[in-house]
Design a protein around this motif. Structure first.
Motif, mmCIF file in Angstrom:
data_model
loop_
_atom_site.group_PDB
_atom_site.id
_atom_site.type_symbol
_atom_site.label_atom_id
_atom_site.label_comp_id
_atom_site.label_asym_id
_atom_site.label_seq_id
_atom_site.Cartn_x
_atom_site.Cartn_y
_atom_site.Cartn_z
ATOM 1 N N SER A 18 18.460 45.041 41.935
ATOM 2 C CA SER A 18 20.039 45.409 42.394
ATOM 3 C C SER A 18 20.858 44.563 42.076
ATOM 4 O O SER A 18 20.845 43.234 42.288
ATOM 5 C CB SER A 18 19.798 45.573 43.934
ATOM 6 N N CYS A 38 23.214 39.263 42.691
ATOM 7 C CA CYS A 38 21.938 40.349 42.301
ATOM 8 C C CYS A 38 20.701 39.737 43.160
ATOM 9 O O CYS A 38 20.577 38.622 43.771
ATOM 10 C CB CYS A 38 21.581 40.000 40.819
ATOM 11 N N SER A 62 31.273 47.228 39.496
ATOM 12 C CA SER A 62 29.834 48.216 39.353
ATOM 13 C C SER A 62 28.699 47.711 40.411
ATOM 14 O O SER A 62 28.661 46.476 40.894
ATOM 15 C CB SER A 62 29.509 47.838 37.908
ATOM 16 N N TYR A 63 27.888 48.668 40.644
ATOM 17 C CA TYR A 63 26.690 48.306 41.596
ATOM 18 C C TYR A 63 25.527 49.185 40.787
ATOM 19 O O TYR A 63 25.766 50.532 40.433
ATOM 20 C CB TYR A 63 26.744 48.848 42.685
ATOM 21 N N SER A 64 24.258 48.578 40.623
ATOM 22 C CA SER A 64 23.186 49.392 40.245
ATOM 23 C C SER A 64 22.129 48.963 41.129
ATOM 24 O O SER A 64 21.958 47.904 41.691
ATOM 25 C CB SER A 64 22.762 48.846 38.803
ATOM 26 N N GLU A 65 21.273 49.976 41.574
ATOM 27 C CA GLU A 65 19.915 49.849 42.520
ATOM 28 C C GLU A 65 18.952 49.048 41.884
ATOM 29 O O GLU A 65 18.187 48.555 42.752
ATOM 30 C CB GLU A 65 19.656 51.278 43.023
#
Length: 303
Positions: A118, A141, A300-303
């Motif tokens: 994440s 992160c 931005s965001y990422s799982e």
């Protein structure tokens, strides 16, 4: 040439027959029904009270995750939704009667801590009456996840990419020496225990309460903003747009006074993503008229 034309006509005819076959139960045919089940991914556990949508039709899954929709006309797509979950596949196309339309559900984390990959990337803008405007970035992160007996421990890494912005943020952090220790070295931990989350300077330190899910008006919420853990109060729900998109958030605020400075700190917290925007407004109360602002927005965001 005639043989080629004959082959083309034959292909078109077959295509038309397929379309007719697929829509035989559609607008010009009999209505049909579709049923299936929604389960937790990799298990046989059903998801109750999930909304299954099919065109104008919506139903809720039962206590075991089963559902059924009738009186469907024509080809359509089936999708599932429930707060705090995402579903695979995102949708399923149906053309006629079927009883085995299955979806798998993956639970989302309220703070956005979905995995050991994440990541949140923020833009930073610093404005001040005392110095030139500056811009930079912050990257946050999850570097590892540990499952302990009573809690899940997320190792967090925090960094910024502008020396001038970093100096400005450290100047701010230096005004809160007690809080600064909670994120020294840009690494810290978040512990998830039941419905509660806690900040930890290191693995064995005393936990600092972050939040309990879900947030509500008047609830306490603490998070690290530019190296400093700030305490907020959830005030109201608010839709906010940042470079990463538009989010439904809890608008949280607080004000602090330190020597001759007053700080108005705001955060916009999006459930299942985390903070998408921070703003720290600083005013010199000694009479100089100095004023500054640090704005942090999610890119931005990422799982």
């Amino acid at each position: 040439m005639k043989r080629h034309r004959h082959g083309l006509l034959l292909t078109l005819a077959i295509g038309m027959l397929l379309v007719i076959a697929l829509t035989a139960t559609g607008c010009n045919g009999k209505p049909y029904s579709v049923s299936g089940r929604v389960t937790v991914k990799g298990t046989d556990v059903g998801i109750a009270n999930a909304t299954v949508a099919c065109g104008m039709h919506t139903v809720l899954t039962d206590s075991s995750g089963y559902w059924r929709i009738t009186d469907i006309h024509g080809p359509t797509a089936i999708s599932v939704a429930k707060e705090g979950w995402k579903f695979e596949p995102a949708s399923i196309q149906v053309f006629g009667d079927t009883t085995d339309t299955g979806f798998q559900a993956i639970e989302l984390d309220y703070r956005g801590l979905c995995s050991d990959s994440s990541q949140w990337y923020y833009d930073v803008e610093v404005t001040s009456t005392e110095q030139p405007d500056m811009s930079g970035w912050i990257a946050l992160c999850v570097t590892s996840v540990e499952q302990e007996a009573r809690r899940t421990l997320f190792h967090m890494s925090w960094e910024t990419g502008s020396d001038m912005v970093q100096d400005s943020l450290r100047d701010l952090a230096a005004r809160f020496p007690g809080a600064k220790a909670a994120s020294e070295g840009y690494d810290y931990f978040i512990a998830r225990q039941g419905i509660a989350y806690y900040l930890l300077p290191d693995r064995g330190s005393t936990p600092i309460f972050m939040l309990s899910r879900p947030l509500y008006e008047g609830a306490a919420y603490t998070d690290i903003v530019v190296e400093v853990p700030f305490e907020f109060i959830a005030r109201s729900k608010e839709e906010v747009t940042v470079p990463a998109g538009t989010f439904s958030t809890w608008y949280c605020t607080n004000s602090l006074t330190d020597d001759d400075m007053t700080y108005l700190v705001s955060a916009w917290f999006a459930p299942y993503v985390g903070p998408v925007k921070y703003m720290i407004e600083m005013t010199d109360t000694s009479g100089s008229g100095a004023h500054g602002c640090i704005a942090v927005t999610l890119r931005s965001y990422s799982e």
